[in-house]
Scaffold this motif. Structure first.
Motif, PDB file in Angstrom:
ATOM      1  N   UNK A  87      65.252  59.680  -1.128  1.00 14.80           N
ATOM      2  CA  UNK A  87      66.458  59.291  -1.867  1.00 14.80           C
ATOM      3  C   UNK A  87      67.055  58.029  -1.234  1.00 14.80           C
ATOM      4  N   UNK A  88      67.502  57.096  -2.090  1.00 16.40           N
ATOM      5  CA  UNK A  88      68.124  55.864  -1.604  1.00 16.40           C
ATOM      6  C   UNK A  88      69.626  55.908  -1.849  1.00 16.40           C
ATOM      7  N   UNK A  89      70.383  55.498  -0.842  1.00 10.78           N
ATOM      8  CA  UNK A  89      71.841  55.466  -0.929  1.00 10.78           C
ATOM      9  C   UNK A  89      72.302  54.047  -0.608  1.00 10.78           C
ATOM     10  N   UNK A  90      73.308  53.550  -1.336  1.00 14.17           N
ATOM     11  CA  UNK A  90      73.785  52.180  -1.152  1.00 14.17           C
ATOM     12  C   UNK A  90      75.213  52.176  -0.630  1.00 14.17           C
ATOM     13  N   UNK A 149      75.041  44.492   0.429  1.00 14.09           N
ATOM     14  CA  UNK A 149      74.673  45.828  -0.040  1.00 14.09           C
ATOM     15  C   UNK A 149      73.683  46.381   0.989  1.00 14.09           C
ATOM     16  N   UNK A 150      74.033  47.506   1.584  1.00 13.27           N
ATOM     17  CA  UNK A 150      73.173  48.138   2.589  1.00 13.27           C
ATOM     18  C   UNK A 150      72.476  49.328   1.930  1.00 13.27           C
ATOM     19  N   UNK A 151      71.162  49.343   1.975  1.00 12.77           N
ATOM     20  CA  UNK A 151      70.382  50.417   1.342  1.00 12.77           C
ATOM     21  C   UNK A 151      69.799  51.328   2.427  1.00 12.77           C
ATOM     22  N   UNK A 196      81.498  40.654   3.829  1.00 15.38           N
ATOM     23  CA  UNK A 196      81.171  39.633   4.833  1.00 15.38           C
ATOM     24  C   UNK A 196      82.486  39.063   5.351  1.00 15.38           C
ATOM     25  N   UNK A 197      82.693  38.939   6.613  1.00 21.12           N
ATOM     26  CA  UNK A 197      81.670  39.255   7.615  1.00 21.12           C
ATOM     27  C   UNK A 197      82.243  40.338   8.534  1.00 21.12           C
ATOM     28  N   UNK A 198      82.327  41.558   7.986  1.00 21.72           N
ATOM     29  CA  UNK A 198      82.838  42.698   8.734  1.00 21.72           C
ATOM     30  C   UNK A 198      81.952  42.975   9.941  1.00 21.72           C
ATOM     31  N   UNK A 199      82.548  43.621  10.924  1.00 23.75           N
ATOM     32  CA  UNK A 199      81.812  43.835  12.163  1.00 23.75           C
ATOM     33  C   UNK A 199      80.629  44.771  11.997  1.00 23.75           C
ATOM     34  N   UNK A 200      80.899  45.944  11.410  1.00 32.68           N
ATOM     35  CA  UNK A 200      79.812  46.930  11.399  1.00 32.68           C
ATOM     36  C   UNK A 200      80.074  48.022  10.372  1.00 32.68           C
ATOM     37  N   UNK A 201      79.021  48.782  10.134  1.00 38.28           N
ATOM     38  CA  UNK A 201      79.079  49.962   9.273  1.00 38.28           C
ATOM     39  C   UNK A 201      78.383  51.081  10.038  1.00 38.28           C
ATOM     40  N   UNK A 202      79.065  52.219  10.185  1.00 38.77           N
ATOM     41  CA  UNK A 202      78.453  53.359  10.872  1.00 38.77           C
ATOM     42  C   UNK A 202      78.057  54.413   9.848  1.00 38.77           C
ATOM     43  N   UNK A 203      76.764  54.718   9.819  1.00 41.33           N
ATOM     44  CA  UNK A 203      76.242  55.728   8.891  1.00 41.33           C
ATOM     45  C   UNK A 203      76.202  57.066   9.612  1.00 41.33           C
ATOM     46  N   UNK A 204      77.022  58.008   9.117  1.00 39.80           N
ATOM     47  CA  UNK A 204      77.165  59.310   9.794  1.00 39.80           C
ATOM     48  C   UNK A 204      76.545  60.420   8.952  1.00 39.80           C
ATOM     49  N   UNK A 205      76.651  61.628   9.464  1.00 40.28           N
ATOM     50  CA  UNK A 205      76.159  62.836   8.783  1.00 40.28           C
ATOM     51  C   UNK A 205      74.667  62.712   8.440  1.00 40.28           C
ATOM     52  N   UNK A 247      65.234  54.511   6.960  1.00 39.17           N
ATOM     53  CA  UNK A 247      64.882  53.101   6.787  1.00 39.17           C
ATOM     54  C   UNK A 247      66.018  52.377   6.056  1.00 39.17           C
ATOM     55  N   UNK A 248      66.219  51.115   6.442  1.00 41.56           N
ATOM     56  CA  UNK A 248      67.334  50.351   5.872  1.00 41.56           C
ATOM     57  C   UNK A 248      66.882  48.968   5.431  1.00 41.56           C
ATOM     58  N   UNK A 249      67.584  48.480   4.402  1.00 41.15           N
ATOM     59  CA  UNK A 249      67.461  47.100   3.942  1.00 41.15           C
ATOM     60  C   UNK A 249      68.854  46.586   3.607  1.00 41.15           C
ATOM     61  N   UNK A 250      68.987  45.257   3.514  1.00 41.12           N
ATOM     62  CA  UNK A 250      70.265  44.667   3.125  1.00 41.12           C
ATOM     63  C   UNK A 250      70.029  43.526   2.144  1.00 41.12           C
ATOM     64  N   UNK A 251      71.061  43.249   1.369  1.00 38.02           N
ATOM     65  CA  UNK A 251      70.998  42.192   0.363  1.00 38.02           C
ATOM     66  C   UNK A 251      72.348  41.499   0.318  1.00 38.02           C
ATOM     67  N   UNK A 252      72.354  40.170   0.256  1.00 38.26           N
ATOM     68  CA  UNK A 252      73.597  39.416   0.126  1.00 38.26           C
ATOM     69  C   UNK A 252      73.958  39.291  -1.351  1.00 38.26           C
TER      70      UNK A 252
END
Length: 206
Positions: free
Chosen positions: A156-159, A147-149, A164-173, A181-186
């Motif tokens: 405002x927080x967006x999730x 979960x990428x926060x 796992x284990x995808x290469x990447x996530x691109x956050x656009x717009x 700021x970002x955090x992650x949780x398994x």
């Protein structure tokens, strides 16, 4: 007279205390508190499977000085429950009773460590990569999610969900020249289990 009594009746050491499994990502370490600060103390560790009568010596943890022992190899079956026990010895003849750990399950009792985020800035936005967990975690769990926060400048927080284990996530717009700021949780969905959130990482968009 006192020395004679010691030779006839060896002094009984107090046993170690707080014997417990501390397990992160299926690395199963038994820790304990020594009964005294004597430098001559040695420790002996045994283990067994719950329900089995026989205690077995842990290789590499007989006559050790450090108050911990790695039992990952002998406690690796996630279907089993285990016990460990420790006794102290001080030369030439003093030794303690055995001190027992609580019952331990690798599957249910191990903690999953927080994922490690890697962030890159591009003209398109923020590219998020997550360092894969230890191989043992992937071996034990066929389904893992992250979960990428994303915390926006507004608060405002967006999730976002990342397999796992995808290469990447691109956050656009995202707004240019703003701080995000970002955090992650398994997440382990089949066990309703999750790690703590990772430390906050912040970047300013291009």
């Amino acid at each position: 007279m006192t020395e004679l009594l010691k030779n006839i009746f060896p002094v009984m050491l107090a046993p170690p205390t707080q014997v417990r499994f501390d397990s992160v990502d299926y690395k199963n370490i038994v820790n304990w508190t020594p009964p005294t600060n004597r430098s001559s103390l040695q420790f002996y560790v045994q283990w067994k499977i719950y329900g089995e009568p026989q205690w077995l010596d842990v290789d590499g943890c007989q006559g050790i000085k450090k108050p911990q022992c790695d039992l990952s190899v002998v406690t690796s079956d996630p279907r089993e429950w285990y016990y460990a026990r420790v006794h102290a010895s001080s030369l030439p003849s003093s030794k303690s009773a055995w001190a027992l750990s609580p019952r331990f399950s690798p599957r249910w009792d191990t903690k999953i460590s927080s994922p490690v985020l890697r962030l890159n800035l591009t003209e398109q936005g923020i590219v998020v990569r997550v360092k894969p967990p230890r191989q043992m975690v992937r071996k034990m769990h066929s389904i893992l999610h992250y979960e990428i926060y994303l915390l926006h400048p507004s608060g405002q927080e967006e999730a976002f969900r990342l397999n796992c284990c995808s290469n990447k996530l691109t956050l656009k717009k995202l707004t240019h020249k703003d701080k995000y700021c970002l955090q992650a949780q398994t997440l382990i969905p089949l066990q309703a289990k999750s790690s703590a959130r990772s430390p906050v990482k912040c970047v300013t968009t291009l």
